[in-house]
Design an enzyme around this catalytic site. Sequence first.
Site, PDB file in Angstrom:
ATOM      1  N   GLY A 194       0.813  -1.209   0.000  1.00 51.70           N
ATOM      2  CA  GLY A 194       0.000   0.000   0.000  1.00 51.70           C
ATOM      3  C   GLY A 194       0.849   1.263   0.000  1.00 51.70           C
ATOM      4  O   GLY A 194       0.531   2.243  -0.690  1.00 51.70           O
ATOM      5  N   ASP A 195       1.948   1.248   0.772  1.00 47.24           N
ATOM      6  CA  ASP A 195       2.861   2.392   0.799  1.00 47.24           C
ATOM      7  C   ASP A 195       3.504   2.591  -0.565  1.00 47.24           C
ATOM      8  O   ASP A 195       3.701   3.723  -1.017  1.00 47.24           O
ATOM      9  CB  ASP A 195       3.958   2.170   1.846  1.00 47.24           C
ATOM     10  CG  ASP A 195       3.393   1.805   3.202  1.00 47.24           C
ATOM     11  OD1 ASP A 195       2.331   2.342   3.562  1.00 47.24           O
ATOM     12  OD2 ASP A 195       4.005   0.974   3.898  1.00 47.24           O
TER      13      ASP A 195
END
Length: 305
Positions: A251-252
């Site tokens: 996600g990052d």
Amino acid sequence: MIYTITFNPALDYVISVDHFKTGVVNRVNEEHIFCGGKGLNVSFILKELGYDSKALGFVAGFTGDEIARLAREEMGINADFIKVKEGMSRINVKLRSDEESEINGIGPKITKEDLEKLFKQLDQMDKSDVLVLSGSIPKSISSGIYETILHRLQDKNIFSVVDATGDLLMNVLKYKPFLIKPNNHEIEEIFNVKLENEEDLIFYAKKLQEEGARNVLISLAGDGSLLVDEHGGTHRIGVCKGKVKNSVGAGDSMVAGFIAGYLRNGDYMEALELGTACGGATAFSDSLATKDFIYENLRQLKGEK
């Protein structure tokens, strides 16, 4: 300049065990130590994509010293951490076996004086700088810290990116963050609803925009993602194809790819494509993705040879 904040970075001790069993001695097949933290992950992927950033945050003790060393020497990140006096930075154990499990440490105590040092660092930000706020908040810091930071910076016209959940997210929407990245389950929790189809996703993304968010990127796991941009455009994309090895940092990586893609030419679809390629490349890697693998996934996503 792009700034990222990791309030509670950690040493991630990642171990692999064939079949983990409780009550017996388990032998590790493979082990790695990484410098962990959502902001650090974003900074690393930005570096791979050719964008400089400054990683801010708090460290303490011998583990904090090692985090700072790894960030600079191994990850190649421009880290400007604040060393605090009480406690020590976390060691997080991540077990990969038949299922993935985690044991996360507590982290140091961060005081008002420590926070003032962070605020002084952020006061250096200027118009068009980017600030990434992501992840949870240590118990020693007020849950309103994101709101405090964006209130302090509201007259600087920065681009803020917020990857958070619940009240931590909702309380900052009035400061008009450039990008937020909830997933479909988090939206269901926020509005206490059940999302049935894409029309529902778009409807509640626009609800978040009514609260102040400029661009809403909704991740849908294996079903791809959906972006509702600040001009009313809707962009839908699938996922990259590959074997998932790692759920940490995907996600990052998507956030970093989206930022880099947008900064190139302001095209939202290209930002979404690069973000998706970064997220997929990390998910298919043993750790965070490298530049070459990111662009390999981007070509696959676009159907290019």
